[in-house]
Design a protein around this motif. Structure first.
Motif, PDB file in Angstrom:
ATOM      1  N   GLU C   4       0.073  54.519   7.965  1.00 10.12           N
ATOM      2  CA  GLU C   4      -0.412  54.798   6.619  1.00 10.12           C
ATOM      3  C   GLU C   4       0.224  56.066   6.072  1.00 10.12           C
ATOM      4  N   SER C  67      -0.220  46.866  15.958  1.00 13.05           N
ATOM      5  CA  SER C  67      -1.016  46.548  14.781  1.00 13.05           C
ATOM      6  C   SER C  67      -0.137  46.596  13.537  1.00 13.05           C
ATOM      7  N   VAL C  68       1.050  47.180  13.675  1.00 11.52           N
ATOM      8  CA  VAL C  68       2.012  47.153  12.575  1.00 11.52           C
ATOM      9  C   VAL C  68       2.824  45.873  12.716  1.00 11.52           C
ATOM     10  N   ARG C 149       0.080  46.255   8.006  1.00 11.10           N
ATOM     11  CA  ARG C 149      -0.707  46.105   9.228  1.00 11.10           C
ATOM     12  C   ARG C 149      -1.045  44.647   9.479  1.00 11.10           C
TER      13      ARG C 149
END
Lengths: 150, 177, 659
Positions: C4, C67-68, C149
């Motif tokens: 982020e 998670s990316v 994500r």
């Protein structure tokens, strides 16, 4: 007894060296194989992202290689093999675009570009030759005192 | 050419190029159009998938319009189109034959058992030679062959209801199936 | 968390890029020094934010943050760390971020190394680069965000394509992008000059080193790509005329034409508008290359996964950037002056013919690459254009160009005499032809192609030595030593000689490999041998091997010559379980005069394998030649006249104040 043993060992050693063979060529007929390499290098693998059927491991590439090999063994000439492929898959399968009306621009384009480029250069040079001296910048004196004009 | 006009040439040439590139975004560079449209279907003599004793030849198929669908048990996309084919076969518009391409008999038959068999018969092309003769390069593919034995249409990729409605049915109508 | 933050940094960078695009440009138009002064810090800041974002992405890869989405698609826990870093640019989104990093990096470099540039000029240049950043940032943020994500992160990623798990992947894309993006500097200098109206010899002098450095990176990048293909792909080819390869080669050809054209413009002030056009075209081809690789318009082994929305965005960006710069050119170029006068036979003309030939070569590559699309779009059928076409068309264009490489440097500026030139070079020509015939005959392949190629290589060297000999000859009344005369030769001239020598080395390598390489496909059982060109290859069988993320069958082949051991080679066949692919890893013994190249084919019954053995004479000279070219460029770019910053400033400031 000892000399017998040594002789036996020597014989075995030489025998094993003789058993190391000169490897057989993967292909039965090298001349045919050379043709095979040349032809398959110009045919496109249709299920691959831009590879020849010589280089690809895809099923279709293997099938087509087998087909080319059979045709070569049968004595077909290069033109016949190419025709076989284009009959079924069109010109797309050839990496060497055939000379047709639609490909004239492709084959003669580069030569045309050179000719047009040189012509354009000549036209510009002529225009410059006719222009008055005042339209030009003066020469840099430093450049012309250097014997090599680096 | 006027002095100022030639300076605009690069821009014009580029815009033409951009036009072609834009058009290219809607084209598939890897789709291979068939050169066999309008030409006689290649000769074949293949055994039936379900009965190795029976052979179907090209000559047997003359005199009627028929559809040939190339499929295989290992083909994932074929599973997508299969329900469409089953539905289509039920309408009995035209005889539907399958070409079981580079497959094994048990796997092919098992697949039909599992997903349904829309075909009047499936031709067993184990080594894929007939497929090559038809210019098959990917599975599934679908052909429409007319009464004289000429190939009139080839569709590459899975059949969808849109394709059946917009390409297959009009062609069948035209050929007076 | 870091994803982020990285994403946010890119938005900040966009804001700064917008400011950079607008404020300094307006400042230059309105003579507002305070607005123009924003350019340097803004360029530095935009680079800082993009670099930070890049760092965040690298962190995500190194820490296996699946998670990316982008990390999950291109990496895996079993991937070694250095490849996790390289995987950052293994896919479309990450490679675009790398592109952006380079772009802002170059802008920062221009901001940093530009004390000699007048402020209005610099302001315009940096604004143009800012506009390019805005375009790429928008593209990244709106269509290709590497920081997206995944709602349900997988336990492990999909792994990097096995073909890319190689040192080549670590270096080749960054080098190539440095080159591609580096051409944006020449582009920006040109657009800024068209806007500001200060196109002259001084402008050319400023632009030259930046262009040369970008050219150096591009040369190295392309050479690395070729070398990588050679040892990675298992059949010894090194150039396939693949659309993506062509996409990198076209800017290189134009950049080469550009550095020669800049020489004319700098020295004589002539052909300014042509040079500007070349600078615009060079970067345009970089952008075009970006489009071709990512849009799905062409089919290539190198192509990234495609998405029509992205293709449309890049095309729109392309049309905007190239269209507006060409429109600017059409509007402003007619007002540019003629420069100094020169004759029909002169160094200037030779350099311009060089340009015509290089542009025709670029045109040929463009034509061949896009022709299938052209015909398809016009509904005129579908064809393929591959190596048979390019090889046929390219070499005849290069031959006259190589001839000129010999003649050009010996010709005088403004006016040269053909008879005098011919007299100086006749021995070079004779030596070249004789050396070519002799070499071809001794190596056993006396053919037209082979002799022609060798003659071209020897000609360049012979002409070069002729030039060098002339320069080292005593001239004038004062007696000087050879050494002092040698030191008098400007570094740029030495650079040119070395770069041209590199071309000769390249041609020599290509000719000898193409005419003299031997390939032998054999069935080998343990202990079997085969003999190629005096080398004996003995197969010792295949052993299983476990790699970090692959299983391999590793072969052992001993090589001897005249009974003496040369080397032991270990070709492999690797299976990557995660990606489910098999790869052939060739074993190469590189040498100065030849490469020995062995790869495993298919296993047959028992311990027998099909083995491919190659002896490739002088193949290393292909990349050696490229490195020499790059080194020559380096010498040219670091010539003394580019390092004296103070001299130009005062005069230039006065000139620009008048605009």
């Amino acid at each position: 007894m000892r000399s017998l043993l040594i002789s036996l060992l020597a014989i075995l050693w030489f025998a094993s060296a003789a058993l190391a063979n000169e490897a057989a060529p993967a292909a039965a007929d090298p001349a045919l194989e050379a043709r095979m390499t040349r032809i398959t290098a110009e045919l496109r693998c249709l299920v691959c992202q831009n590879q020849t059927i010589a280089d690809s491991n895809a099923d279709l590439a293997q099938d087509l290689r087998r087909q080319v090999r059979e045709m070569l063994a049968r004595g077909d000439d290069d033109a016949k093999i190419i025709q076989y492929m284009t009959d079924r898959y069109g010109d797309f399968v050839l990496y060497r675009p055939p000379m047709k009306a639609t490909t004239l621009l492709l084959w003669f384009g580069p030569g045309l570009m050179v000719v047009l480029g040189l012509l354009a250069l000549a036209v510009v040079m002529r225009r410059r030759a006719r222009a008055a001296a005042t339209q030009f910048e003066p020469d840099d004196p430093a450049l012309f005192t250097d014997p090599h004009q680096s | 050419m006027s002095r100022s006009l030639r300076y605009i040439l690069p821009l014009l040439a580029f815009l033409v190029l951009a036009g072609f590139l834009a058009r290219g975004l809607n084209l598939d560079p890897r789709e291979v159009p068939s050169p066999l449209i309008g030409k006689p279907a290649p000769g074949f003599a293949l055994t039936r998938l379900d009965d190795a004793a029976q052979t179907i030849r090209r000559e047997d198929m003359l005199g009627k319009v028929w559809v040939l669908n190339v499929w295989a048990s290992w083909c994932v996309a074929c599973r997508e189109e299969h329900p469409m084919l089953v539905e289509f076969a039920k309408r009995k518009l035209v005889p539907l034959y399958g070409l079981n391409y580079k497959d094994k008999r048990p796997e092919g038959l098992g697949w039909l058992q599992q997903f349904g068999n829309p075909y009047s018969a499936s031709l067993f092309d184990e080594d894929g030679r007939v497929g090559i003769d038809f210019g098959v390069y990917g599975v599934p593919e679908t052909f429409i062959i007319d009464k004289q034995g000429l190939i009139r249409l080839k569709h590459i990729g899975p059949l969808t209801p849109d394709v059946i409605r917009e390409r297959i049915e009009p062609m069948l109508k035209k050929l007076d199936a | 968390m870091s994803a982020e933050v990285g994403h946010f940094a890119l938005w900040l960078a966009l804001g700064i890029a917008l400011v950079l695009s607008i404020v300094p440009m307006l400042g230059a138009a309105r003579h507002r020094a305070d607005w123009m002064a924003i350019a340097r810090p803004a360029a530095a800041l935009q680079f800082a934010f993009v670099a930070f974002a890049f760092g965040c992405l690298v962190t995500a890869f190194v820490n296996n943050d699946f998670s990316v989405l982008y990390v999950a698609s291109n990496s895996n826990t079993s991937l070694p760390t250095h490849y996790r870093v390289a995987a950052v640019w293994g896919g479309h989104e990450g490679s675009m971020l790398l592109w952006l990093l380079m772009l802002t990096g170059w802008a920062f470099a221009v901001a940093r190394f530009s004390k000699h540039l007048p402020l209005p000029v610099l302001a315009r240049i940096l604004s143009v680069m800012g506009m390019l950043s805005v375009g790429f940032l928008l593209f990244l943020l709106l269509t290709s965000n590497p920081f997206d994500r995944l709602a349900n992160p997988p336990l492990d990623g999909r792994d990097l394509n096995p073909l890319l798990q190689d040192p080549g992947m670590v270096f080749h894309p960054p080098m190539l992008y440095m080159g591609y993006v580096g051409l944006s500097v020449a582009f920006s200098f040109s657009v800024a000059a068209l806007i500001g109206g200060n196109l002259d010899g001084i402008w050319a002098r400023w632009t030259r080193p930046w262009t040369t450095v970008a050219w150096i990176f591009l040369t190295i990048g392309i050479a690395m790509g070729s070398g990588w293909a050679y040892y990675e792909l298992g059949w010894g080819g090194w150039w396939f005329w693949d659309p993506v390869e062509n996409a990198s080669f076209m800017p290189w050809l134009v950049a080469t034409a550009l550095i020669h054209s800049l020489a004319v413009t700098e020295k004589r002030g002539s052909f300014k508008s042509w040079t500007v056009l070349l600078a615009i075209l060079a970067f345009s081809l970089s952008l075009l290359g970006t489009f071709l690789v990512r849009s799905g318009v062409l089919s290539s082994v190198h192509a990234f996964a495609t998405d029509p929305r992205r293709g449309l965005f890049i095309l729109a960006f392309l049309v905007f950037v190239i269209g507006s710069s060409l429109a600017l050119y059409a509007w402003r170029a007619p007002t540019v002056g003629l420069g100094a006068r020169f004759e029909w036979v002169s160094r200037e003309t030779f350099l311009l013919v060089n340009n015509v030939l290089l542009m025709a070569a670029c045109g040929a590559v463009l034509l061949g690459t896009l022709y299938p699309l052209l015909l398809d779009a016009l509904g005129m059928g579908k064809i393929s254009v591959g190596p048979p076409y390019f090889d046929t068309v390219f070499v005849p264009l290069m031959a006259p160009l190589v001839f000129l490489i010999g003649v050009g440097p010996l010709a005088r500026w403004k006016a040269a005499e053909l008879p005098a030139l011919a007299k100086r070079l006749r021995w070079a020509l004779l030596v070249a032809i004789v050396a070519a015939l002799l070499t071809a005959w001794l190596r056993g392949h006396l053919s037209v192609v082979s002799v022609l190629g060798l003659a071209m290589a020897f000609w360049v060297v012979a002409a070069l030595l002729t030039d060098l000999a002339d320069r080292l000859k005593p001239s004038g009344v004062v007696r000087t030593s050879v050494l002092s005369r040698a030191r008098q030769i400007p570094r740029a001239m030495i650079g040119m000689m070395i770069a041209h020598f590199g071309i000769a080395v390249f041609i020599f390598g290509v000719t000898l490999v193409k005419s003299g390489e031997v390939e032998r496909d054999v069935k080998m059982d343990v202990g079997d041998t085969t003999e190629v060109r005096g080398y004996t290859f003995t197969f010792r069988g295949v052993q299983p091997l476990q790699g970090p993320n692959y299983r391999a069958a590793q072969g052992t082949v001993e090589v001897t010559r005249d009974g003496k051991a040369v080397t032991t080679l270990h070709p492999e066949k690797r299976v990557f379980p995660v990606a489910g692919t098999t790869m052939t890893e060739a074993a190469i013994d590189p040498g100065f005069t030849r490469d020995l190249y062995v790869s495993l084919g298919e296993p047959l019954t028992g311990n027998t394998w099909i083995v491919r053995v190659y002896v490739k004479p002088f193949v290393g000279w292909i990349w050696g030649g490229c490195l020499l070219m790059a080194f020559g460029g380096f010498l040219a770019a670091t010539d003394r006249r580019y390092r004296s910053k103070v001299r130009e400033s005062a005069a230039a400031d006065a000139k620009v104040a008048a605009t």
